[in-house]
Design a protein around this motif. Structure first.
Motif, mmCIF file in Angstrom:
data_model
loop_
_atom_site.group_PDB
_atom_site.id
_atom_site.type_symbol
_atom_site.label_atom_id
_atom_site.label_comp_id
_atom_site.label_asym_id
_atom_site.label_seq_id
_atom_site.Cartn_x
_atom_site.Cartn_y
_atom_site.Cartn_z
ATOM 1 N N ASP A 11 61.461 -4.654 50.919
ATOM 2 C CA ASP A 11 60.242 -5.190 51.721
ATOM 3 C C ASP A 11 59.174 -5.548 50.416
ATOM 4 O OD1 ASP A 11 58.015 -5.156 53.576
ATOM 5 O OD2 ASP A 11 57.118 -3.564 52.496
ATOM 6 N N LEU A 12 59.290 -4.902 49.410
ATOM 7 C CA LEU A 12 58.439 -5.251 48.248
ATOM 8 C C LEU A 12 58.708 -6.768 47.443
ATOM 9 C CD1 LEU A 12 56.506 -4.674 45.834
ATOM 10 C CD2 LEU A 12 58.448 -3.568 44.490
ATOM 11 N N ILE A 13 60.355 -6.721 47.388
ATOM 12 C CA ILE A 13 60.819 -8.117 46.876
ATOM 13 C C ILE A 13 60.382 -9.429 47.657
ATOM 14 C CG2 ILE A 13 62.871 -9.422 46.274
ATOM 15 C CD1 ILE A 13 62.418 -6.921 44.568
ATOM 16 N N THR A 14 60.647 -8.916 49.130
ATOM 17 C CA THR A 14 60.149 -10.127 50.055
ATOM 18 C C THR A 14 58.817 -10.412 50.003
ATOM 19 O OG1 THR A 14 62.081 -9.384 51.685
ATOM 20 C CG2 THR A 14 60.201 -10.855 52.624
ATOM 21 N N ARG A 15 57.994 -9.395 49.749
ATOM 22 C CA ARG A 15 56.480 -9.609 49.878
ATOM 23 C C ARG A 15 56.217 -10.367 48.681
ATOM 24 N NH1 ARG A 15 52.875 -5.292 52.803
ATOM 25 N NH2 ARG A 15 54.236 -4.541 54.218
ATOM 26 N N ILE A 16 56.703 -10.024 47.442
ATOM 27 C CA ILE A 16 56.522 -10.797 46.358
ATOM 28 C C ILE A 16 56.990 -12.545 46.189
ATOM 29 C CG2 ILE A 16 57.407 -11.172 43.823
ATOM 30 C CD1 ILE A 16 57.187 -8.018 43.670
ATOM 31 N N MET A 21 55.650 -18.157 46.719
ATOM 32 C CA MET A 21 56.050 -19.379 47.775
ATOM 33 C C MET A 21 54.635 -20.265 48.194
ATOM 34 S SD MET A 21 59.502 -19.089 49.631
ATOM 35 C CE MET A 21 59.147 -18.108 50.637
ATOM 36 N N VAL A 22 53.614 -19.216 48.579
ATOM 37 C CA VAL A 22 52.461 -19.784 49.168
ATOM 38 C C VAL A 22 51.118 -19.733 48.271
ATOM 39 C CG1 VAL A 22 52.983 -19.037 51.653
ATOM 40 C CG2 VAL A 22 51.672 -17.522 50.284
ATOM 41 N N GLY A 23 51.593 -19.276 46.922
ATOM 42 C CA GLY A 23 50.525 -19.457 45.897
ATOM 43 C C GLY A 23 49.590 -18.360 45.884
ATOM 44 N N LYS A 24 49.932 -17.170 46.444
ATOM 45 C CA LYS A 24 48.898 -16.150 46.422
ATOM 46 C C LYS A 24 49.007 -15.308 45.028
ATOM 47 C CE LYS A 24 48.112 -14.110 50.750
ATOM 48 N NZ LYS A 24 48.154 -12.979 51.462
ATOM 49 N N THR A 25 47.865 -14.664 44.654
ATOM 50 C CA THR A 25 48.032 -13.991 43.375
ATOM 51 C C THR A 25 47.979 -12.533 43.336
ATOM 52 O OG1 THR A 25 45.574 -13.998 43.336
ATOM 53 C CG2 THR A 25 46.496 -16.012 42.255
ATOM 54 N N GLU A 26 48.025 -11.897 44.819
ATOM 55 C CA GLU A 26 48.006 -10.652 44.832
ATOM 56 C C GLU A 26 48.601 -10.138 45.954
ATOM 57 O OE1 GLU A 26 44.356 -8.349 43.265
ATOM 58 O OE2 GLU A 26 44.126 -7.799 45.428
ATOM 59 N N ILE A 27 49.406 -8.923 45.981
ATOM 60 C CA ILE A 27 49.941 -8.544 47.289
ATOM 61 C C ILE A 27 49.671 -7.065 47.378
ATOM 62 C CG2 ILE A 27 51.860 -10.147 47.587
ATOM 63 C CD1 ILE A 27 53.566 -7.634 46.362
ATOM 64 N N SER A 28 49.580 -6.435 48.619
ATOM 65 C CA SER A 28 49.536 -5.075 48.779
ATOM 66 C C SER A 28 50.468 -4.397 49.617
ATOM 67 C CB SER A 28 48.075 -4.910 49.726
ATOM 68 O OG SER A 28 47.837 -3.591 49.903
ATOM 69 N N ILE A 63 48.525 -2.371 44.789
ATOM 70 C CA ILE A 63 48.218 -3.689 44.575
ATOM 71 C C ILE A 63 48.873 -4.181 43.442
ATOM 72 C CG2 ILE A 63 46.015 -5.174 44.377
ATOM 73 C CD1 ILE A 63 46.044 -3.505 46.917
ATOM 74 N N VAL A 64 49.704 -5.437 43.498
ATOM 75 C CA VAL A 64 50.276 -5.958 42.527
ATOM 76 C C VAL A 64 49.831 -7.412 42.407
ATOM 77 C CG1 VAL A 64 52.496 -6.938 41.827
ATOM 78 C CG2 VAL A 64 52.251 -4.860 43.127
ATOM 79 N N LYS A 65 49.232 -7.659 41.027
ATOM 80 C CA LYS A 65 48.851 -9.092 40.879
ATOM 81 C C LYS A 65 50.133 -9.879 40.088
ATOM 82 C CE LYS A 65 44.301 -7.596 40.159
ATOM 83 N NZ LYS A 65 43.156 -7.663 39.171
ATOM 84 N N ILE A 66 50.359 -11.148 40.888
ATOM 85 C CA ILE A 66 51.387 -11.621 40.556
ATOM 86 C C ILE A 66 51.282 -12.736 39.750
ATOM 87 C CG2 ILE A 66 53.350 -13.127 41.547
ATOM 88 C CD1 ILE A 66 52.627 -11.802 44.233
ATOM 89 N N ASN A 67 50.568 -13.963 39.763
ATOM 90 C CA ASN A 67 50.332 -14.883 39.033
ATOM 91 C C ASN A 67 48.582 -15.120 38.627
ATOM 92 O OD1 ASN A 67 52.912 -15.658 39.185
ATOM 93 N ND2 ASN A 67 52.694 -16.661 41.012
ATOM 94 N N ALA A 68 48.291 -14.979 37.498
ATOM 95 C CA ALA A 68 47.018 -15.254 36.991
ATOM 96 C C ALA A 68 46.757 -16.897 37.404
ATOM 97 C CB ALA A 68 46.851 -15.039 35.492
ATOM 98 N N PRO A 69 45.203 -16.654 37.950
ATOM 99 C CA PRO A 69 45.022 -18.432 38.195
ATOM 100 C C PRO A 69 45.261 -19.133 36.863
ATOM 101 C CG PRO A 69 43.346 -16.694 39.050
ATOM 102 C CD PRO A 69 44.333 -15.949 38.086
ATOM 103 N N GLY A 70 45.938 -20.316 37.131
ATOM 104 C CA GLY A 70 45.784 -21.189 35.839
ATOM 105 C C GLY A 70 47.148 -21.210 35.205
#
Length: 133
Positions: A11-16, A21-28, A63-70
């Motif tokens: 579930d964690l891997i799928t959410r990441i 893929m959609v460009g989100k920077t954070e997941i919960s 709360i996981v921060k994936i990609n910092a903006p830029g």
């Protein structure tokens, strides 16, 4: 079906993967010790930016921060190796590099969750959970 009955790491891997893929920077995601250990390894190896545990009721959230903006996505592919129906175990001698050393494998050993390289250095085998590159 509750989240308890499903594979929590999958579930964690799928959410990441979906967030990238959609460009989100954070997941919960709901917190578990195994999820925190996997995310901690991803942070140490610089595949994610940061994570924190947010206290809430009835269950804490991770709360996981994936990609910092830029910055471009650091994770090109992330895949679950072991599954509830088919666990994949490896001895320390049989742990192979991922993508010629450009990626990591995350292994659950008797001494905790660590990268495949760390497990090999410590002569520990275990269940291969995830491959990331």
């Amino acid at each position: 079906m509750s989240l308890q009955s499903t594979d929590q790491v999958a579930d964690l891997i799928t959410r990441i993967r979906n967030a990238i893929m959609v460009g989100k920077t954070e997941i919960s995601v709901p917190t578990s010790k195994l999820k925190v250990a996997v995310v901690d390894v991803l942070k140490k190896t610089h595949f994610i930016d940061d994570y924190k545990i947010e206290k809430s009721s009835p269950r804490d959230n991770l709360i996981v921060k994936i990609n910092a903006p830029g910055f471009p996505a650091r994770i090109n592919a992330i895949e679950k190796v072991s599954r509830p129906g088919q666990r994949i175990y490896s001895s320390a001698a049989d742990l192979k590099p991922v993508k010629s050393g450009r990626g990591i494998s995350i292994v659950s050993t008797s001494h905790g969750v660590m990268t495949g390289t760390e497990a090999k250095e410590n002569h520990l085998g275990g269940e291969i959970l995830v491959k990331v590159y």
